[in-house]
Design a protein around this motif. Structure first.
Motif, mmCIF file in Angstrom:
data_model
loop_
_atom_site.group_PDB
_atom_site.id
_atom_site.type_symbol
_atom_site.label_atom_id
_atom_site.label_comp_id
_atom_site.label_asym_id
_atom_site.label_seq_id
_atom_site.Cartn_x
_atom_site.Cartn_y
_atom_site.Cartn_z
ATOM 1 N N LEU A 11 -6.357 -6.227 -4.115
ATOM 2 C CA LEU A 11 -6.369 -6.758 -2.914
ATOM 3 C C LEU A 11 -5.854 -5.940 -2.113
ATOM 4 C CD1 LEU A 11 -4.499 -9.687 -3.021
ATOM 5 C CD2 LEU A 11 -6.698 -10.168 -2.827
ATOM 6 N N ILE A 12 -6.491 -5.210 -0.818
ATOM 7 C CA ILE A 12 -6.488 -4.377 0.184
ATOM 8 C C ILE A 12 -4.761 -5.102 1.244
ATOM 9 C CG2 ILE A 12 -8.775 -3.614 0.202
ATOM 10 C CD1 ILE A 12 -8.219 -5.688 3.208
ATOM 11 N N THR A 13 -5.116 -4.469 2.082
ATOM 12 C CA THR A 13 -3.835 -4.551 2.687
ATOM 13 C C THR A 13 -3.988 -4.486 3.927
ATOM 14 O OG1 THR A 13 -1.957 -3.753 1.174
ATOM 15 C CG2 THR A 13 -1.611 -4.473 3.278
ATOM 16 N N PRO A 14 -4.157 -5.479 4.728
ATOM 17 C CA PRO A 14 -4.725 -5.172 6.035
ATOM 18 C C PRO A 14 -3.799 -4.600 6.732
ATOM 19 C CG PRO A 14 -4.016 -7.437 5.553
ATOM 20 C CD PRO A 14 -3.902 -6.778 4.692
ATOM 21 N N PHE A 15 -4.495 -4.155 7.970
ATOM 22 C CA PHE A 15 -2.983 -3.704 8.793
ATOM 23 C C PHE A 15 -3.841 -3.853 10.570
ATOM 24 C CE2 PHE A 15 -3.060 -0.303 5.959
ATOM 25 C CZ PHE A 15 -1.313 -0.325 5.591
ATOM 26 N N LYS A 16 -2.677 -4.081 11.424
ATOM 27 C CA LYS A 16 -3.304 -4.457 12.696
ATOM 28 C C LYS A 16 -1.727 -3.867 13.349
ATOM 29 C CE LYS A 16 -4.338 -7.698 15.995
ATOM 30 N NZ LYS A 16 -4.023 -9.302 16.269
ATOM 31 N N ASN A 17 -2.357 -2.431 13.984
ATOM 32 C CA ASN A 17 -1.337 -2.155 15.478
ATOM 33 C C ASN A 17 -0.462 -1.471 14.020
ATOM 34 O OD1 ASN A 17 -2.959 -2.766 17.847
ATOM 35 N ND2 ASN A 17 -1.123 -4.787 17.620
ATOM 36 N N GLY A 18 -0.966 -0.374 13.660
ATOM 37 C CA GLY A 18 0.366 0.561 12.866
ATOM 38 C C GLY A 18 0.945 -0.633 11.646
ATOM 39 N N LYS A 24 -3.345 -11.679 8.065
ATOM 40 C CA LYS A 24 -4.615 -11.958 8.120
ATOM 41 C C LYS A 24 -4.571 -11.566 6.684
ATOM 42 C CE LYS A 24 -8.163 -11.313 9.717
ATOM 43 N NZ LYS A 24 -9.198 -12.137 9.151
ATOM 44 N N TYR A 25 -3.524 -11.163 6.083
ATOM 45 C CA TYR A 25 -3.846 -11.001 4.565
ATOM 46 C C TYR A 25 -3.288 -12.417 4.022
ATOM 47 C CZ TYR A 25 -1.616 -8.696 0.335
ATOM 48 O OH TYR A 25 -1.521 -7.943 -0.570
ATOM 49 N N GLU A 26 -2.678 -13.418 4.151
ATOM 50 C CA GLU A 26 -2.502 -14.621 3.832
ATOM 51 C C GLU A 26 -4.079 -15.087 3.845
ATOM 52 O OE1 GLU A 26 -0.286 -19.322 4.071
ATOM 53 O OE2 GLU A 26 -0.750 -17.788 5.998
ATOM 54 N N SER A 27 -4.772 -14.999 4.923
ATOM 55 C CA SER A 27 -6.232 -15.784 4.885
ATOM 56 C C SER A 27 -7.056 -15.082 4.211
ATOM 57 C CB SER A 27 -6.876 -15.082 5.899
ATOM 58 O OG SER A 27 -7.074 -14.423 6.709
ATOM 59 N N LEU A 28 -6.639 -13.739 3.585
ATOM 60 C CA LEU A 28 -8.141 -12.930 2.773
ATOM 61 C C LEU A 28 -7.463 -13.353 1.521
ATOM 62 C CD1 LEU A 28 -7.584 -9.808 4.181
ATOM 63 C CD2 LEU A 28 -9.447 -11.090 3.876
ATOM 64 N N ILE A 29 -6.031 -13.606 0.951
ATOM 65 C CA ILE A 29 -5.730 -14.045 -0.130
ATOM 66 C C ILE A 29 -6.410 -15.792 -0.566
ATOM 67 C CG2 ILE A 29 -4.185 -15.050 -2.191
ATOM 68 C CD1 ILE A 29 -2.765 -12.894 -0.385
ATOM 69 N N LYS A 30 -6.422 -16.558 0.580
ATOM 70 C CA LYS A 30 -7.441 -18.328 0.057
ATOM 71 C C LYS A 30 -8.643 -18.036 -0.006
ATOM 72 C CE LYS A 30 -3.171 -20.600 2.456
ATOM 73 N NZ LYS A 30 -2.904 -21.195 4.496
ATOM 74 N N THR A 266 -9.336 -6.049 12.338
ATOM 75 C CA THR A 266 -9.202 -3.848 12.447
ATOM 76 C C THR A 266 -9.503 -3.641 11.019
ATOM 77 O OG1 THR A 266 -7.058 -4.331 11.931
ATOM 78 C CG2 THR A 266 -7.752 -5.021 14.192
ATOM 79 N N LEU A 267 -9.791 -2.041 11.433
ATOM 80 C CA LEU A 267 -10.292 -0.883 10.415
ATOM 81 C C LEU A 267 -9.212 -0.020 11.005
ATOM 82 C CD1 LEU A 267 -11.481 -0.428 8.198
ATOM 83 C CD2 LEU A 267 -13.347 0.984 9.160
ATOM 84 N N GLU A 268 -8.178 -0.365 10.149
ATOM 85 C CA GLU A 268 -7.037 0.311 9.883
ATOM 86 C C GLU A 268 -6.512 0.599 8.599
ATOM 87 O OE1 GLU A 268 -3.390 -0.145 12.971
ATOM 88 O OE2 GLU A 268 -4.621 -1.683 13.934
ATOM 89 N N PHE A 269 -5.936 2.424 8.587
ATOM 90 C CA PHE A 269 -5.376 2.504 7.408
ATOM 91 C C PHE A 269 -4.499 3.214 7.844
ATOM 92 C CE2 PHE A 269 -9.747 2.587 7.717
ATOM 93 C CZ PHE A 269 -10.825 2.320 5.945
#
Length: 295
Positions: A11-18, A24-30, A266-269
């Motif tokens: 799994l990737i880890t989504p970020f939002k505002n750092g 979003k993580y939960e929704s990606l897993i579902k 969002t596209l954050e790293f």
């Protein structure tokens, strides 16, 4: 001991505002669950675990366990560090919170000897009772967990059941499978998933599955059930996508592809990772036109 095998997603880890976007993580897993994946692997290297705090790391595992509760999908939690005591701490937390097993990367930067690797993994496995999968990716860690060391760990430590082999070497996989039939080997390199499965691997831990879990499930199920024709076709169909997803350091391209496909808001790293080049974004946009990404 229940072994965790089949189609698995790193799994990737989504970020939002750092910050880690746990919603979003939960929704990606579902979404992974809905598309038939067998297991999810939170906070591995694709999940940018090296730049997460321990609190964030544990929160991600907690969300994954909660999302998979009362489903058939297992959680193989990332529990690796270049400090053995830190890896043990995360592994214990994963067990306490209800993870089905842990995936532990070889210690990076330190460059331990094979004896050091053996002692590191034995300490982690002995700190818990749930299944442990070793993770060998020398291209990222700078150290190679040799086949003989992995086999000795499997022989000596009751809950070490498998290894994620990301060397890309069929010879390495075969050297393990040929010596220990019960030692589970899984492919950690999307580009060789089909030949690994056809050679006796029991599953995959895939980066590409973040984007197209349905196709990765089809690839694994077909091949393991002996339908090599279908498995090979899916594998070949994914060649271009697999290739472009590793044109920059993982997980830069996969997160960008998910953003372009509308799976990420969002596209954050986390630095030192940065957004992909314009050239990479163009490549991804062109490749994505060839695939149907199920939301």
């Amino acid at each position: 001991m229940d072994t965790i095998i089949g189609s698995m997603t790193a799994l990737i880890t989504p970020f939002k505002n750092g910050k880690v976007d746990l919603e979003k993580y939960e929704s990606l897993i579902k979404r992974q669950i809905a598309n038939g994946i067998d297991a999810v692997c939170p906070v591995g290297t694709t999940g940018e675990s090296a730049t997460l705090s321990h609190k964030e790391h544990k929160e991600c595992i907690e969300v994954a366990v909660a999302a998979c509760k009362n489903t058939r999908v297992k959680v193989l939690a990332g529990a690796g560090s270049n400090a053995t005591h830190e890896a043990c701490d995360i592994a214990k937390f994963a067990e306490e919170i209800g993870a089905d097993g842990i995936l532990s990367i070889a210690p990076y930067y330190n460059k331990p000897t094979q004896q050091g690797l053996y002692a590191h993994y034995k300490a982690i496995a002995n700190s818990i009772e749930i299944p442990v999968m070793l993770y060998n990716v020398p291209g990222r860690t700078g150290v190679d967990l040799l086949a003989e060391t992995a086999i000795k760990l499997f022989d000596d430590v009751k809950n070490i059941y498998g290894i994620k082999e990301a060397t890309g070497s069929l010879e390495r996989a075969t050297s393990i499978i040929s010596q220990r039939e019960d030692f589970v080997v899984v492919s950690g390199d999307d580009s060789v998933d089909f030949p690994m499965l056809a050679s006796g691997a029991k599953g995959i831990i895939s980066v590409t599955a973040n984007l197209v879990p349905d196709l990765k499930v089809k690839l694994v199920n077909s091949t393991i059930n002996g339908d090599f024709k279908t498995g090979l076709k899916v594998h070949n169909d994914l060649f271009e996508l697999n290739k472009v997803l590793f044109c920059e350091s993982n997980p830069i391209p996969i997160k960008a592809a998910m953003y372009l496909a509308g799976l990420l808001d969002t596209l954050e790293f986390r630095l030192p990772l940065t957004e992909p080049s314009k050239e990479t974004l163009i490549k991804l946009e062109n490749i994505l036109k060839k695939y149907e990404v199920v939301k």
